[in-house]
Design a protein around this motif. Structure first.
Motif, PDB file in Angstrom:
ATOM      1  N   SER A 284       0.815  -1.216   0.000  1.00  0.00           N
ATOM      2  CA  SER A 284       0.000   0.000   0.000  1.00  0.00           C
ATOM      3  C   SER A 284       0.846   1.262   0.000  1.00  0.00           C
ATOM      4  O   SER A 284       0.361   2.343  -0.347  1.00  0.00           O
ATOM      5  CB  SER A 284      -0.945   0.009   1.209  1.00  0.00           C
ATOM      6  OG  SER A 284      -0.215  -0.128   2.415  1.00  0.00           O
ATOM      7  N   TRP A 285       2.130   1.142   0.398  1.00  0.00           N
ATOM      8  CA  TRP A 285       2.996   2.324   0.433  1.00  0.00           C
ATOM      9  C   TRP A 285       3.290   2.866  -0.963  1.00  0.00           C
ATOM     10  O   TRP A 285       3.758   3.987  -1.108  1.00  0.00           O
ATOM     11  CB  TRP A 285       4.314   1.994   1.142  1.00  0.00           C
ATOM     12  CG  TRP A 285       4.197   1.962   2.636  1.00  0.00           C
ATOM     13  CD1 TRP A 285       3.069   1.769   3.371  1.00  0.00           C
ATOM     14  CD2 TRP A 285       5.261   2.130   3.579  1.00  0.00           C
ATOM     15  NE1 TRP A 285       3.357   1.792   4.715  1.00  0.00           N
ATOM     16  CE2 TRP A 285       4.692   2.010   4.874  1.00  0.00           C
ATOM     17  CE3 TRP A 285       6.628   2.341   3.465  1.00  0.00           C
ATOM     18  CZ2 TRP A 285       5.450   2.117   6.038  1.00  0.00           C
ATOM     19  CZ3 TRP A 285       7.385   2.438   4.615  1.00  0.00           C
ATOM     20  CH2 TRP A 285       6.808   2.339   5.885  1.00  0.00           C
TER      21      TRP A 285
ATOM     22  N   SER B  76      -1.418   8.278  -6.945  1.00  0.00           N
ATOM     23  CA  SER B  76      -1.031   7.570  -8.171  1.00  0.00           C
ATOM     24  C   SER B  76      -0.214   8.498  -9.070  1.00  0.00           C
ATOM     25  O   SER B  76      -0.107   9.706  -8.826  1.00  0.00           O
ATOM     26  CB  SER B  76      -2.289   7.074  -8.898  1.00  0.00           C
ATOM     27  OG  SER B  76      -3.160   8.154  -9.137  1.00  0.00           O
ATOM     28  N   GLY B  77       0.331   7.931 -10.126  1.00  0.00           N
ATOM     29  CA  GLY B  77       1.151   8.721 -11.048  1.00  0.00           C
ATOM     30  C   GLY B  77       0.321   9.715 -11.849  1.00  0.00           C
ATOM     31  O   GLY B  77      -0.926   9.697 -11.808  1.00  0.00           O
ATOM     32  N   LEU B  78       1.016  10.576 -12.566  1.00  0.00           N
ATOM     33  CA  LEU B  78       0.314  11.562 -13.376  1.00  0.00           C
ATOM     34  C   LEU B  78      -0.378  10.894 -14.564  1.00  0.00           C
ATOM     35  O   LEU B  78       0.220  10.032 -15.219  1.00  0.00           O
ATOM     36  CB  LEU B  78       1.305  12.616 -13.897  1.00  0.00           C
ATOM     37  CG  LEU B  78       1.984  13.476 -12.819  1.00  0.00           C
ATOM     38  CD1 LEU B  78       3.047  14.363 -13.444  1.00  0.00           C
ATOM     39  CD2 LEU B  78       0.950  14.323 -12.087  1.00  0.00           C
ATOM     40  N   PRO B  79      -1.637  11.247 -14.845  1.00  0.00           N
ATOM     41  CA  PRO B  79      -2.359  10.637 -15.978  1.00  0.00           C
ATOM     42  C   PRO B  79      -1.664  10.995 -17.288  1.00  0.00           C
ATOM     43  O   PRO B  79      -1.317  12.173 -17.518  1.00  0.00           O
ATOM     44  CB  PRO B  79      -3.748  11.271 -15.906  1.00  0.00           C
ATOM     45  CG  PRO B  79      -3.840  11.868 -14.542  1.00  0.00           C
ATOM     46  CD  PRO B  79      -2.458  12.203 -14.119  1.00  0.00           C
ATOM     47  N   PRO B  80      -1.452  10.025 -18.173  1.00  0.00           N
ATOM     48  CA  PRO B  80      -0.810  10.307 -19.482  1.00  0.00           C
ATOM     49  C   PRO B  80      -1.570  11.359 -20.279  1.00  0.00           C
ATOM     50  O   PRO B  80      -0.982  12.058 -21.102  1.00  0.00           O
ATOM     51  CB  PRO B  80      -0.841   8.946 -20.179  1.00  0.00           C
ATOM     52  CG  PRO B  80      -0.926   7.945 -19.070  1.00  0.00           C
ATOM     53  CD  PRO B  80      -1.743   8.597 -18.004  1.00  0.00           C
TER      54      PRO B  80
END
Length: 266
Positions: free
Chosen positions: A252-253, A259-263
């Protein structure tokens, strides 16, 4: 306050060490407790039903397979490992305003009724508010209640640990009145004070830190704890304390910072 899982009888915690975090700066104590629970594969034995914490529900933070990934977790859960005489209370949400004292009193009442041997609180404090004397040496500190001083005081000295310093109540005005201050420490000062008044064996382990990526702070704090309790041993040398790589990081870390940046943004 404590509710066991399922319909089983409440587990016996007599003689156990209770480990819990303060909701403090950088969430360092909570992250350190995550490392202990996940590394030792501690099973959940119950939860705390309380109105002192902000309600919260989420997926299992310690999921290892699809089968247990859908299990739900709430704001205060209890894990136990009888082989090490260890019970852990993980707190995952902030306290409701004006409910600090009520929580501390209820928690210590449960500690007494459960006959836990001692309580260890993992906490943190704002590094930018360190007193001059606190800038020297390690950023790790400890506090012991009078009830645990006889059994743990000598060990702390052998480990060469530094006790949390008291600071002037009125700096620059009156430097003779010294008080204990843990800025950013959440319930730490109150819970420690209540433990001293009630004769509870309590130790506080804390680290000076700043908000940001606090994973290194959590690893430092859990290794500090491990010097004392020896929960995890080095693979090369069973007598040596654990290294950071031997603590298992919960999956979970990976979403600690979202979350990452959306493409689609690019």
């Amino acid at each position: 306050m404590f509710v066991p899982c399922g319909s089983s009888a409440p587990p016996d915690f007599e003689g156990f060490t209770l480990l819990l975090p303060a909701v403090s700066v950088g969430n360092v104590g909570q992250l350190a407790v995550d490392l202990v629970i996940f590394t030792l594969d501690m099973p959940k034995v119950g939860y705390f039903y309380t109105d002192c914490l902000v309600p919260m529900v989420g997926n299992n933070p310690y999921a290892t397979a699809e089968e247990n990934s859908t299990e739900l977790s709430i704001n205060a859960e209890v894990y136990s490992l009888p082989s090490k005489k260890l019970v852990v209370l993980q707190i995952r949400s902030p306290f409701v305003r004006n409910k600090y004292r009520s929580f501390c009193q209820t928690l210590l009442s449960w500690v007494k009724s459960s006959r836990c041997a001692k309580v260890i609180l993992l906490s943190s404090s704002h590094a930018y508010q360190c007193d001059d004397q606190q800038l020297h040496g390690t950023p790790l500190r400890y506090l012991l209640s009078p009830a645990i001083q006889k059994t743990a005081g000598e060990l702390m000295q052998r480990l060469n640990w530094k006790e949390m310093e008291k600071v002037a109540a009125y700096p620059g005005v009156n430097d003779t009145d010294m008080v204990l201050r843990i800025p950013g420490g959440g319930i730490t000062t109150l819970l420690f004070s209540e433990s001293c008044s009630n004769g509870i064996q309590m130790a506080v382990l804390l680290k000076f830190c700043s908000e940001g990526d606090n994973i290194p702070d959590a690893l430092a704090l859990v290794n500090y704890l491990n010097e004392w309790l020896q929960l995890v041993k080095s693979e090369q040398n069973s007598a040596a304390p654990a290294t950071p790589s031997q603590w298992k990081i919960p999956h979970s870390w990976r979403l600690l910072f979202g979350s990452g940046l959306p493409p689609a943004l690019f």
